[in-house]
Design a protein around this motif. Structure first.
Motif, PDB file in Angstrom:
ATOM      1  N   ALA A  56      53.117   6.856   7.678  1.00  0.00           N
ATOM      2  CA  ALA A  56      52.211   7.683   6.880  1.00  0.00           C
ATOM      3  C   ALA A  56      51.819   6.981   5.586  1.00  0.00           C
ATOM      4  O   ALA A  56      50.661   7.059   5.149  1.00  0.00           O
ATOM      5  N   LYS A  77      49.257   4.215   6.485  1.00  0.00           N
ATOM      6  CA  LYS A  77      47.937   4.710   6.901  1.00  0.00           C
ATOM      7  C   LYS A  77      47.357   5.732   5.923  1.00  0.00           C
ATOM      8  O   LYS A  77      46.295   6.303   6.199  1.00  0.00           O
ATOM      9  N   LEU A  90      48.374   8.675   5.183  1.00  0.00           N
ATOM     10  CA  LEU A  90      48.398  10.039   5.730  1.00  0.00           C
ATOM     11  C   LEU A  90      49.255  10.892   4.798  1.00  0.00           C
ATOM     12  O   LEU A  90      50.411  11.201   5.082  1.00  0.00           O
ATOM     13  N   ASP A 130      49.726  14.219   1.980  1.00  0.00           N
ATOM     14  CA  ASP A 130      49.343  15.573   1.602  1.00  0.00           C
ATOM     15  C   ASP A 130      49.050  15.562   0.106  1.00  0.00           C
ATOM     16  O   ASP A 130      49.957  15.457  -0.715  1.00  0.00           O
ATOM     17  N   ASP A 173      46.615  17.820  11.283  1.00  0.00           N
ATOM     18  CA  ASP A 173      47.242  17.174  10.131  1.00  0.00           C
ATOM     19  C   ASP A 173      46.472  15.929   9.688  1.00  0.00           C
ATOM     20  O   ASP A 173      46.470  15.568   8.511  1.00  0.00           O
ATOM     21  N   ILE A 174      45.836  15.259  10.659  1.00  0.00           N
ATOM     22  CA  ILE A 174      45.106  14.020  10.363  1.00  0.00           C
ATOM     23  C   ILE A 174      43.648  14.294  10.017  1.00  0.00           C
ATOM     24  O   ILE A 174      43.116  13.793   9.032  1.00  0.00           O
ATOM     25  N   HIS A 175      43.014  15.120  10.855  1.00  0.00           N
ATOM     26  CA  HIS A 175      41.613  15.500  10.633  1.00  0.00           C
ATOM     27  C   HIS A 175      41.513  17.015  10.789  1.00  0.00           C
ATOM     28  O   HIS A 175      41.586  17.509  11.923  1.00  0.00           O
TER      29      HIS A 175
END
Length: 323
Positions: free
Chosen positions: A25, A28, A30, A32, A91-93
């Protein structure tokens, strides 16, 4: 394989899986990022719940292959896989709520099919019967899926609840499958305790709610039904009462907010870990009552618990008003 080695392996796999996901994460981006609903102030990796799900379903498959789990329960729990996939993608898109809801309904329908439907619900002193209970069960799965996501808002809260419920269900009802959830989530909780270095994400919270709903309905015709409801009461009572209160105020229910009791307690000055520990204290009282009282008294205990939880939330109102 001994039971101790199995659960130690589950814990270790989830722990190292969480580490791997946290590293990925970060690589990349990723993360929050904080918003108006967030209880954290720095960007934090998310998606750690995937380690819980991979570990849990790997262990669940082992139980199935060694005939240590009922086939109906196994395939009903397996019905959460579409929820896991759609939640991971979300969660990603971010995806439209209608799409997520549709997948949840489909998965819930499969779960009920594999359970053979829910035609009775045991309330200790009386039992409800009828095919109409399947509609309540369907909506219950979807509600539990979403409310568990709603209550994953501070460090360690949703994960600690899963560990507690899984362990308590094993001790009270002999549920080996629930203990798998406790062991897998404990591995993740090591890195999710305040201050969390990774979040569960929808890929963890939504399927956990789904899985617990399946456990509840699998035991719907037994006195364990009320026991499951009480073990999870801290979550569903907070989420349901908050929804009702917002509806009475004419608020848009799909709009994000920070009005759940646990969030307001945090806003009142209680740290993340203190809120979690207080919640676990309440849970231990519930567990003790379930352990000590005969199942014939579960309905009375359930009614008393509702009054106590309502009183607890009214006390929280004095610390941080519902505004």
């Amino acid at each position: 394989m001994s039971d101790m080695l199995l659960y130690l392996g589950i814990f270790s796999a989830a722990l190292f899986g969480t580490l791997a996901i946290r590293y990925y994460a970060h690589q990349k981006d990723l993360l929050d990022h904080p918003n108006d609903r967030s209880s954290h102030v720095t960007p934090t990796p998310k998606g750690g719940g995937l380690a819980i799900m991979i570990t849990f379903y790997g262990a669940l498959t082992y139980l199935y292959l060694t005939t240590q789990i009922d086939e109906q329960l196994f395939f009903a729990l397996l019905s959460a896989l579409p929820v896991i996939v759609i939640s991971l993608v979300d969660d990603i898109h971010p995806l439209p709520a209608k799409l997520r809801f549709g997948v949840q309904l489909l998965s819930a329908s499969f779960a009920l099919y594999f359970l053979g439907g829910v035609n009775s619900m045991n309330f200790a002193l009386f039992t409800l019967h009828g095919t109409w209970l399947n509609l309540i069960a369907l909506l219950g799965i979807v509600w539990m899926t979403n409310l568990y996501n709603f209550l994953d808002g501070i460090d360690g809260y949703a994960a600690a609840q899963a560990v507690f419920v899984g362990l308590a269900a094993y001790l009270l009802f002999g549920s080996d499958s629930a203990l798998l959830i406790a062991a897998a989530t404990a591995g993740f909780l090591v890195f999710n305790w305040h201050k969390a270095s990774i979040f569960m994400g929808d890929v963890g919270s939504a399927p956990l709610g789904f899985i617990f709903a399946v456990f509840i309905l699998y035991d719907a015709g037994t006195p364990h039904f009320l026991g499951w409801l009480m073990l999870l009461s801290l979550f569903w009572f907070d989420a349901t009462l908050t929804l009702i209160r917002r509806a009475r105020r004419g608020e848009k229910l799909s709009q994000a907010h920070k009005r759940h009791a646990y969030q307001r307690l945090n806003q009142a000055g209680f740290s993340h870990d203190k809120v979690v520990l207080l919640a676990m204290g309440v849970n231990l009282i519930i567990f003790a009552a379930l352990y000590l009282l005969p199942q014939g008294l579960y309905l009375y205990l359930f009614l008393v618990l509702l009054v106590l939880l309502y009183s607890l939330i009214k006390f929280i109102d004095t610390k941080k008003a519902f505004e």
